[in-house]
Design a protein around this motif. Sequence first.
Motif: not given
Length: 380
Positions: A106, A111, A142, A144, A232
């Motif tokens: 994400k 987040r 998390y 990216d 998204i």
Amino acid sequence: MTTTEPEANKVIQKNSRDSIQAQVESFLSGRIETGAWPVGTRIPSERDLAVELDVSRTTVRNAILAMTSRGLFERSVGQGTFVRRSPAPATQPRASTGTLGYVVCKEKSARRPIASEAFYFDVFLGLEEESSRSGRHTLFSYVDDFDPVELETFRGLLGKVDGLIIEEARNPALLQTVRASGVPVVLLAPTAVVEGLDLVTMDLGAGVRKAVHYLRQCGHERIGMVNGPLAIESARVRFQSFTEALAETGLAYEERRSAEAAEWSAEAGAEAMGRLLESAPDLTAVFCANDLLAVGALSALAERSRRVPEDVSVVGFDDTELARHAAPPLTTMRIHSRDMAHSAARRLLERVEVPGMPAVRIEFPIDLVVRRSCREVNGR
């Protein structure tokens, strides 16, 4: 003249402690290692190998798929299976770190703390339940998967875990990195998929269509949608499926009947619902892309004295605890997040113990849960 038992039949021992598939893989590897099958050789067909080894074609196929996933074979449609490379020298198994990794892909801007992300937190709890039974704990992070700096940090994580659950992976390059590292991995609801990796998922589109079909069965014709950010992928899937479901049930999509929320939160859901009521004040039902958005929609409707379900029916998505305790209790689509987590963790632990198994795809349904936020209407 005496006859001797074929060499292959000596290799495959039906009463051995090793599985038949493992013995078949060992036999095939031996053919490559001894030079009987040099790199580039087309190997015999599954049927011929099954006859030679006196095992089922399914066993042979699974052995070849497992070795293909490890890069030993290359399958060419219509031409056969070819030796791609020789097996690497045997190495010592990796020492256990006592840790499984749970990584959610994400962007930084999207987040939030995992405790405030109902779906991810439920998955985390399910993973922790399974990992603790094996004497391990679960580490959450998390990443990216399009950010070079975060990808470099992610590579450092690979040596600190026994295996990884990666959720909502979008970048095939990340998955190729994991596969090349040899760290066992199971993908959870990804957008990107790489051949040879285990996959646990659900059909988001089918869940959305089921929700819209339910509202149509209740007699609604003016149906709106409160969606998450269309940047998204999962929001785009929900939107496309919503418009498809309208068409399937004889309704045309109207842009004024959908509103995009700035984020997946109750506050954003309330703001989007307010805009939707301004552009489509005549709607009688609204589908919300998750339960947080739906809770916000309920708040916006109450502020405008629109009763639920008497004036507007509301359907959510996820079936989180919020849905059960909303006022009124929310009709929603249940994602079996805890069961998916258990399944992913069990598969990962199997792969940690038995590397080289053929990859599997496990798909869970999304089910309608009817509570008190919807009602039937007569052609309104």
